[in-house]
Design an enzyme around this catalytic site. Structure first.
Site, PDB file in Angstrom:
ATOM      1  N   ASN B  38       0.983  -1.067   0.046  1.00 17.02           N
ATOM      2  CA  ASN B  38       0.256  -0.381  -0.014  1.00 17.02           C
ATOM      3  C   ASN B  38       0.839   0.864   0.065  1.00 17.02           C
ATOM      4  O   ASN B  38       2.210   1.082   0.532  1.00 17.02           O
ATOM      5  CB  ASN B  38      -1.036  -0.080   1.486  1.00 17.02           C
ATOM      6  CG  ASN B  38      -0.624   0.176   2.300  1.00 17.02           C
ATOM      7  OD1 ASN B  38       0.822   0.928   2.911  1.00 17.02           O
ATOM      8  ND2 ASN B  38      -0.635  -0.613   3.624  1.00 17.02           N
ATOM      9  N   ASN B  87      -7.878  -6.987  10.170  1.00 17.87           N
ATOM     10  CA  ASN B  87      -8.512  -8.250   8.335  1.00 17.87           C
ATOM     11  C   ASN B  87      -8.920  -9.672   8.036  1.00 17.87           C
ATOM     12  O   ASN B  87      -8.786  -9.806   6.686  1.00 17.87           O
ATOM     13  CB  ASN B  87      -6.893  -7.468   7.409  1.00 17.87           C
ATOM     14  CG  ASN B  87      -6.631  -6.564   7.603  1.00 17.87           C
ATOM     15  OD1 ASN B  87      -6.060  -5.792   7.433  1.00 17.87           O
ATOM     16  ND2 ASN B  87      -7.490  -5.495   7.531  1.00 17.87           N
ATOM     17  N   ARG B 106       0.035 -11.930   2.244  1.00 18.14           N
ATOM     18  CA  ARG B 106      -1.155 -11.574   2.832  1.00 18.14           C
ATOM     19  C   ARG B 106      -1.382 -13.124   2.659  1.00 18.14           C
ATOM     20  O   ARG B 106      -2.086 -13.426   4.170  1.00 18.14           O
ATOM     21  CB  ARG B 106      -1.477 -10.657   3.239  1.00 18.14           C
ATOM     22  CG  ARG B 106      -0.915  -9.467   3.420  1.00 18.14           C
ATOM     23  CD  ARG B 106      -2.055  -8.729   4.446  1.00 18.14           C
ATOM     24  NE  ARG B 106      -2.180  -9.111   5.170  1.00 18.14           N
ATOM     25  CZ  ARG B 106      -2.836  -7.844   6.683  1.00 18.14           C
ATOM     26  NH1 ARG B 106      -3.665  -6.862   6.182  1.00 18.14           N
ATOM     27  NH2 ARG B 106      -3.315  -8.408   7.945  1.00 18.14           N
ATOM     28  N   ARG B 153      -8.427  -3.824  -2.469  1.00 21.01           N
ATOM     29  CA  ARG B 153      -8.184  -4.716  -2.072  1.00 21.01           C
ATOM     30  C   ARG B 153      -9.510  -5.432  -2.033  1.00 21.01           C
ATOM     31  O   ARG B 153      -9.363  -7.534  -2.136  1.00 21.01           O
ATOM     32  CB  ARG B 153      -7.971  -4.269  -0.626  1.00 21.01           C
ATOM     33  CG  ARG B 153      -6.689  -4.000  -0.362  1.00 21.01           C
ATOM     34  CD  ARG B 153      -5.539  -4.781  -0.767  1.00 21.01           C
ATOM     35  NE  ARG B 153      -4.438  -3.913  -0.035  1.00 21.01           N
ATOM     36  CZ  ARG B 153      -3.981  -4.321   0.593  1.00 21.01           C
ATOM     37  NH1 ARG B 153      -4.085  -4.910   1.523  1.00 21.01           N
ATOM     38  NH2 ARG B 153      -2.950  -3.691   0.706  1.00 21.01           N
ATOM     39  N   HIS B 182      -8.073   0.665   2.504  1.00 18.04           N
ATOM     40  CA  HIS B 182      -9.728   0.129   3.247  1.00 18.04           C
ATOM     41  C   HIS B 182     -10.323   0.792   3.722  1.00 18.04           C
ATOM     42  O   HIS B 182      -9.801   2.207   4.019  1.00 18.04           O
ATOM     43  CB  HIS B 182      -9.139  -1.103   3.777  1.00 18.04           C
ATOM     44  CG  HIS B 182      -8.376  -2.591   3.318  1.00 18.04           C
ATOM     45  ND1 HIS B 182      -6.599  -2.110   4.329  1.00 18.04           N
ATOM     46  CD2 HIS B 182      -8.472  -3.155   3.546  1.00 18.04           C
ATOM     47  CE1 HIS B 182      -6.525  -3.891   4.578  1.00 18.04           C
ATOM     48  NE2 HIS B 182      -7.629  -4.664   3.002  1.00 18.04           N
ATOM     49  N   ASP B 184     -11.909   0.941   5.899  1.00 11.35           N
ATOM     50  CA  ASP B 184     -11.653   0.888   7.823  1.00 11.35           C
ATOM     51  C   ASP B 184     -10.607   2.245   7.778  1.00 11.35           C
ATOM     52  O   ASP B 184     -10.305   2.139   9.161  1.00 11.35           O
ATOM     53  CB  ASP B 184     -11.922  -0.155   8.627  1.00 11.35           C
ATOM     54  CG  ASP B 184     -10.320  -0.862   8.110  1.00 11.35           C
ATOM     55  OD1 ASP B 184      -9.519  -0.344   7.259  1.00 11.35           O
ATOM     56  OD2 ASP B 184      -9.761  -1.835   8.841  1.00 11.35           O
ATOM     57  N   CYS B 278      -7.169  -1.148  12.567  1.00 13.01           N
ATOM     58  CA  CYS B 278      -6.620  -2.334  11.713  1.00 13.01           C
ATOM     59  C   CYS B 278      -5.902  -3.474  12.849  1.00 13.01           C
ATOM     60  O   CYS B 278      -6.071  -4.606  12.281  1.00 13.01           O
ATOM     61  CB  CYS B 278      -5.055  -1.593  10.753  1.00 13.01           C
ATOM     62  SG  CYS B 278      -5.856  -0.387   9.463  1.00 13.01           S
TER      63      CYS B 278
END
Lengths: 168, 284
Positions: B38, B87, B106, B153, B182, B184, B278
């Protein structure tokens, strides 16, 4: 003019409240491609999905493909060309469970790997596959027990009725 | 074949009903920035000891000041972003929709998280290989609905899985600024209907969705500077809101609306594009 490439897309979800359908239509218009909304079904309960099916066409296939790629981001994907599923009518004039009411635009159905034109008549319609193998759009009231109906949307392609287009 | 995860995973059983909110966290034992997926990530920039101190401060704020119970998913060597538990999944009642990460870096986190939820009494839902969904990082409950992000994403099609598996309607919001990758990091729904958000992260459609769903009196927009300090990436536990330090104007506004605000220095985690929200996942 080159023959127009026709693609049918579909999007499902909370597309009204999220304004996703509005975004898809605005995007199509910004690309100046021809389109027709073939079908919109609005969910009744708050957790019901809504679904829209849209035909897109343009003489410039590169332009259309660029549009289709962008629309995928919004969940509007080309309809998968699967074969139809059928359900048998149990009682004269009564649509069986999984039967499907159709609007009355020109349509084709993919049956045993072949796209068949659907003959049109009346309103409140459903598609019957006749024993001869022909597909026919008939009124629900004309259904006979034992008729074989097309269930759902898979394998059904709605063709646009407006604009200038040609089919390969 | 026995799972290679078994010896690492605690067998804690279903969550005990303690009357407290339950939060899932993972300590930053192996936290680092070894890759950049990111725009915020700066490789090799993390002071891990400082990160541990900051994480402990957040843990203490959540448990001691906000009164929540924290559960721990153990850190795993080689999975530096496991620390960002938000996540890991989207959780509603006993259902956990497990993330399927867009970036392969990830994806190895997924089986660890799935096993944690299964071991703790949740019904787990996993996604097909070609459908990306990044858990509560991209799906936040507000009252009886879910605000969910897509494009950077998460695939919008995955939002249908949320409704199908939980019955919750989903408002799909395109994230149009890659810095706010994201949802959030650009919205924070609060427990009483207040709604912190950064308008610059959305297009006109997203802003109209917010206006149609959130009463004006409950909207709390933040500035671009506050958004860049991850002010929207806040943890809300009852009337307590916890976010990264440096957003005093927002803190004062929330206090004037009846919230207790705790600002915690999370600068080490900002180097990886994450902050307090996060680092946490509300699981009950």
């Amino acid at each position: 003019m080159q023959p127009a490439q026709l693609t049918v897309i579909e999007l499902t979800g909370h597309i009204i409240d999220s304004l996703t359908l509005a975004k898809v239509i605005d995007t199509i218009q910004a690309h100046q491609c021809e389109y027709q909304i073939n079908d919109i079904r609005i969910g009744r309960e708050k957790n019901d999905f809504s679904t829209a099916q849209i035909s897109l066409w343009d003489g410039d296939s590169a332009k259309l493909n660029a549009l289709l790629e962008q629309l995928k981001t919004y969940g509007a994907n080309p309809v998968e060309e699967t074969d139809i599923e059928t359900v048998t009518c149990q009682q004269d004039g009564i649509l069986p469970p999984n039967g499907y009411i159709r609007f009355n635009p020109p349509m084709e159905v993919k049956h045993q790997g072949q796209w068949l034109p659907v003959a049109r008549e009346g309103q409140d319609l459903t598609i019957v596959i006749e024993p001869s193998g022909k597909a026919r759009l008939i009124q629900v009231s004309a259904l006979k027990a034992g008729d074989r109906l097309v269930a759902g949307k898979n394998g059904v392609k709605v063709l646009p009725t407006v604009g200038e287009m040609a089919y390969a | 074949m026995p799972s290679p995860l078994q010896e690492n995973m605690p067998k804690t059983g279903p969550l005990q009903n303690t009357g407290k909110p339950h939060i899932l966290m993972s300590p930053p034992d192996y936290f680092t920035v070894d890759y950049a997926i990111n725009p915020w990530m700066i490789e090799g920039s993390v002071d891990r000891d400082n990160a541990r101190r900051q994480w402990d401060n957040l843990y203490n704020a959540i448990t001691q000041q906000a009164g929540a119970e924290v559960h721990i998913i153990p850190a795993v060597e080689g999975l530096p972003d496991l620390v960002f538990t938000a996540n890991a999944a989207f959780v509603h009642d006993d259902t956990a929709i497990i993330a399927h990460y867009k970036y392969k870096e990830r994806q190895p986190e997924e089986p660890f998280c799935e096993e944690w939820f299964r071991n703790n009494g949740y019904r787990t839902v996993t996604l097909p290989e070609d459908l990306f969904f990044e858990g509560a990082g991209d799906a936040l409950k507000w009252q009886d609905r879910v605000f969910a992000g897509y494009r950077t994403r998460t695939d919008i099609i995955s939002h249908q899985v949320i409704t199908r598996e939980t019955g919750l309607p989903v408002l799909s919001m395109e994230l149009v600024d890659n810095r706010f990758y994201h949802i959030d990091v650009c919205i924070c729904p609060l427990y009483d209907g207040h709604f912190i958000y950064f308008p610059g992260a959305f297009d006109e459609y997203g802003l109209r969705v917010i206006e149609a769903n959130i009463p004006e009196s409950k909207r709390v927009p933040v500035t671009a500077e506050e958004a860049a300090r991850f002010a929207c990436n806040a943890v809300n536990i009852n009337d307590t809101v916890i976010f990264n330090k440096g957003s005093d104007r927002l803190a004062e506004e929330l206090q004037s609306r009846g919230f207790q605000v705790i600002q915690v220095d999370l600068s080490e985690f900002l180097k990886s594009g994450g902050s307090s929200k996060c680092l946490t996942l509300r699981i009950a």
